[in-house]
Design an enzyme around this catalytic site. Structure first.
Site, PDB file in Angstrom:
ATOM      1  NE  ARG A  91      -3.223   2.729   2.555  1.00 55.85           N
ATOM      2  CZ  ARG A  91      -2.807   3.366   3.071  1.00 55.85           C
ATOM      3  NH1 ARG A  91      -2.921   3.572   4.422  1.00 55.85           N
ATOM      4  NH2 ARG A  91      -3.556   4.721   3.471  1.00 55.85           N
ATOM      5  CE1 TYR A 149      -1.477   3.661  12.671  1.00 54.06           C
ATOM      6  CE2 TYR A 149      -0.102   3.198  13.547  1.00 54.06           C
ATOM      7  CZ  TYR A 149      -0.332   3.462  12.607  1.00 54.06           C
ATOM      8  OH  TYR A 149      -0.089   3.041  11.092  1.00 54.06           O
ATOM      9  CG  HIS A 200      -1.335   9.267   3.452  1.00 47.25           C
ATOM     10  ND1 HIS A 200      -1.081   7.912   3.976  1.00 47.25           N
ATOM     11  CD2 HIS A 200      -0.305   9.246   4.401  1.00 47.25           C
ATOM     12  CE1 HIS A 200      -1.051   7.198   4.879  1.00 47.25           C
ATOM     13  NE2 HIS A 200      -0.678   8.571   5.686  1.00 47.25           N
ATOM     14  CD  GLU A 208      -1.582   4.093   7.686  1.00 47.33           C
ATOM     15  OE1 GLU A 208      -1.397   4.780   9.186  1.00 47.33           O
ATOM     16  OE2 GLU A 208      -1.632   4.540   7.164  1.00 47.33           O
ATOM     17  CD  GLU A 237      -4.659   8.294   9.906  1.00 46.57           C
ATOM     18  OE1 GLU A 237      -4.332   8.488   9.872  1.00 46.57           O
ATOM     19  OE2 GLU A 237      -4.499   6.762  10.156  1.00 46.57           O
ATOM     20  CG  ASN A 274      -5.172   3.835   8.673  1.00 44.14           C
ATOM     21  OD1 ASN A 274      -5.259   2.745   7.536  1.00 44.14           O
ATOM     22  ND2 ASN A 274      -4.239   4.858   8.112  1.00 44.14           N
TER      23      ASN A 274
HETATM   24  O1  LIG Z   1       0.578  14.022  20.401  1.00 47.07           O
HETATM   25  S1  LIG Z   1      -0.370  15.001  19.597  1.00 47.07           S
HETATM   26  O2  LIG Z   1      -1.341  14.836  19.691  1.00 47.07           O
HETATM   27  O3  LIG Z   1       0.404  16.412  19.532  1.00 47.07           O
HETATM   28  C1  LIG Z   1       0.172  14.857  17.838  1.00 47.07           C
HETATM   29  C2  LIG Z   1      -0.809  13.992  17.097  1.00 47.07           C
HETATM   30  C3  LIG Z   1      -0.638  13.595  16.176  1.00 47.07           C
HETATM   31  N1  LIG Z   1      -1.099  12.114  14.963  1.00 47.07           N
HETATM   32  C4  LIG Z   1      -1.488  11.051  15.999  1.00 47.07           C
HETATM   33  C5  LIG Z   1      -2.380  10.613  15.125  1.00 47.07           C
HETATM   34  N2  LIG Z   1      -1.377  10.051  13.941  1.00 47.07           N
HETATM   35  C6  LIG Z   1      -2.625   8.722  13.658  1.00 47.07           C
HETATM   36  C7  LIG Z   1      -1.582   7.728  13.113  1.00 47.07           C
HETATM   37  O4  LIG Z   1      -1.500   8.092  11.506  1.00 47.07           O
HETATM   38  C8  LIG Z   1      -0.853   7.524  10.664  1.00 47.07           C
HETATM   39  O5  LIG Z   1       0.029   6.183  11.221  1.00 47.07           O
HETATM   40  C9  LIG Z   1       1.171   6.490  11.071  1.00 47.07           C
HETATM   41  C10 LIG Z   1       1.731   6.487  12.754  1.00 47.07           C
HETATM   42  O6  LIG Z   1       1.629   8.044  13.055  1.00 47.07           O
HETATM   43  C11 LIG Z   1       1.344   7.653  10.828  1.00 47.07           C
HETATM   44  O7  LIG Z   1       2.963   7.498   9.756  1.00 47.07           O
HETATM   45  C12 LIG Z   1       1.074   7.335   8.915  1.00 47.07           C
HETATM   46  O8  LIG Z   1       0.527   8.017   7.654  1.00 47.07           O
HETATM   47  C13 LIG Z   1      -0.641   7.662   9.436  1.00 47.07           C
HETATM   48  O9  LIG Z   1      -1.560   6.888   8.287  1.00 47.07           O
HETATM   49  C14 LIG Z   1      -1.021  10.722  12.892  1.00 47.07           C
HETATM   50  C15 LIG Z   1       0.063  12.106  14.081  1.00 47.07           C
END
Ligand SMILES: O=S(=O)(O)CCCN1CCN(CCO[C@@H]2O[C@H](CO)[C@@H](O)[C@H](O)[C@H]2O)CC1
Length: 490
Positions: free
Chosen positions: A84, A318, A129, A387, A174, A316
């Site tokens: 992907r 986590y 993206h 993801e 997302e 996705n």
């Molecule tokens: O701590 S704070 O709230 O101040 C900053 C939050 C930043 N966000 C959190 C949620 N994350 C979603 C997952 O993001 C996804 O997962 C991967 C890992 O992040 C990314 O690399 C991918 O591009 C994305 O699809 C994207 C970044």
């Protein structure tokens, strides 16, 4: 694939597809090569470099623009069924519009797709993206209803150029991060921070734009190519912080306000936003003196247009949060916001295992609960895990990442044993890459990338060997200890 002789290991269903995922701005580099124009991440990192925690950027990143053959070799080493990746809108359409189709961009994606197909690795392409052409952002971006035409035109060019070989498409990665974090906060470009106003315009326009691309494929390409078009939702599990009715309702409200607002318009019988969200935003808007709800309404025609606009449920996932009722947000700070609209607060349990990412704790059972809730609430749709992965600060002996994958894949199998129709799993990520505002300080890769050398050397971590064995045997042998000396192509 070889079946393991051991019978005490859990197996994946026949035909289950294994892959890995990346995204254009995070891995490609070549930010201005061969005709590509500036996108909102080029603009952000160039105008405000140290908004990124290590003052880095994606100008070069993993240099996949030049090293894609090594990337495909890594896919072969892992034995992947699919990969992907996302297309850079401003690499394909430098003006943002289809008046100029950039030959350099077409060539790059053709080379990558053809190299993958040479080894029977299926491309799964995300059209968007997060890397909007900067010129389109200056025209309002996802807050401008015309984005429906802009995105549909871009999608048609991609289907036209690559649809003969690409059978799996995702429109948008997302929606929550695009709108809630990019328009409703300062966590992602364009850092608009338009809480409870711009972020809701983004939600509506993004969903209609997604549906536009879906219908273009269905009307103009499906009969010819027979591919599938979906969307990659991000969804966290929200557990009530207590077993009180008020916290149970708070968790349901936050779920509606963060990811059901994207799922309900597409997957529910009625379509439209979840009712609780419409009610709460309308009531708060009136209290605050607005002349209409801050949540832009769908017309009946738009509700029908968006409903059912996905062939598979991209997910996705986590992490998990604990959620409680908090009705005093506006008193503390009298500005509209999603959190105030939902009247909630959320946090991580202190005992949960940390990762390198502040928003991310390891909670495998949350994955099980999330998959079960999707099965029960949306008529058990076919799910692609687009993801799932783990961040640390680096190192090749990543036992923490090995443990993460084994625990989350076990939780996924628990849900599948009870009927969840999960068809595919993509590990985030094939290799370390640019982690948005965290730059290169958070590492998600099965392969380590050396950013100190121009060759951007990729080296398999222990987790790459473990994932390879899972793919090879289609089984989850929790005692497998890999020989990490030599990575081969089987
Ligand atoms: O701590 S704070 O709230 O101040 C900053 C939050 C930043 N966000 C959190 C949620 N994350 C979603 C997952 O993001 C996804 O997962 C991967 C890992 O992040 C990314 O690399 C991918 O591009 C994305 O699809 C994207 C970044």
């Amino acid at each position: 694939r070889v079946q393991t002789t051991r019978d005490d290991v859990r197996r994946f269903p026949d035909g289950f597809l294994f892959g890995t995922a990346t995204a254009s701005y995070q891995v490609e580099g070549g930010w201005d090569e061969d005709g590509k124009s500036e996108n909102i991440w080029d603009y952000l990192t160039h105008t405000s470099p140290c908004t990124i925690s290590d003052c880095s950027n994606g100008d070069i990143a993993d240099d996949s623009y030049h090293l894609y053959k090594r990337d495909v070799e890594m896919m072969r080493e892992l034995g992947l069924d699919f990969y992907r990746f996302s297309m850079s809108w401003s690499r394909l359409l430098p003006t943002g519009f289809p008046d100029q189709i950039n030959e350099g961009g077409v060539n790059y994606y053709n080379n990558l797709i053809n190299e993958m197909l040479k080894y029977n690795i299926q491309p799964m392409i995300t059209l968007y993206h997060w890397d909007l052409p900067q010129r389109l952002q200056e025209l309002g971006g996802w807050a401008n209803p015309h984005v429906v035409d802009w995105f549909g035109d871009y999608a048609r060019v991609a289907f036209e150029q690559f649809g003969d070989r690409v059978k799996y498409w995702m429109t948008i990665n997302e929606p929550r991060e695009v709108c809630d974090e990019g328009y409703g906060d300062v966590n992602l470009a364009p850092l608009l921070d338009s809480k409870g106003i711009g972020e809701y315009m983004c939600v509506k326009n993004l969903l209609v734009a997604h549906a536009r691309a879906y219908h273009i494929y269905n009307d103009e390409y499906k009969s010819k190519y027979g591919g599938e078009v979906g969307i990659a939702f991000s969804a966290r599990w929200y557990e009530p912080a207590s077993d009180s009715e008020i916290d149970i309702q708070a968790a349901e409200d936050f779920t509606a306000f963060t990811w059901i607002k994207y799922v309900h318009p597409i997957y529910s019988e009625t379509g439209d936003y979840p009712p609780i969200m419409k009610e709460k935003v309308a009531a708060k808007s009136a209290e605050q003196g607005f002349f209409r709800s801050r949540l832009p309404e769908f017309t009946q025609e738009e509700i029908e247009y968006v409903r059912g606009s996905s062939d598979f449920f991209g997910l996705n996932h986590y992490t998990t949060f604990l959620v409680y009722r908090n009705e005093s947000i506006y008193d503390a700070n009298p500005v509209p916001s999603l959190f105030d609209d939902a009247d909630i607060g959320s946090y991580h349990h202190p005992d949960w295992e940390e990762t390198a990412s502040s928003w991310f704790k390891v909670v495998p059972w949350g994955f099980y609960k999330l998959l079960t809730s999707i099965r029960e609430n949306y008529n058990n749709p076919p799910i692609f895990i687009t993801e799932n992965g783990f961040s640390n600060r680096g190192g090749l002996q990543d036992d923490d990442r090995v443990r993460f994958y084994r625990n989350y894949l076990s939780a996924m199998l628990d849900a599948m044993d009870e009927g969840s129709d999960v068809r595919a799993y993509a590990a985030w990520s094939l290799m370390d890459n640019f982690e948005w505002l965290s730059g290169y300080t958070e590492r998600f890769g099965l392969y380590e990338v050396d950013y100190d050398c121009p060759e951007r050397t990729r080296t398999p971590r222990k987790s790459a060997f473990v994932y390879k064995e899972i793919v090879r045997t289609r089984a989850l042998d929790l005692d497998y200890e890999p020989d990490t000396d030599v990575m081969t192509i089987d």
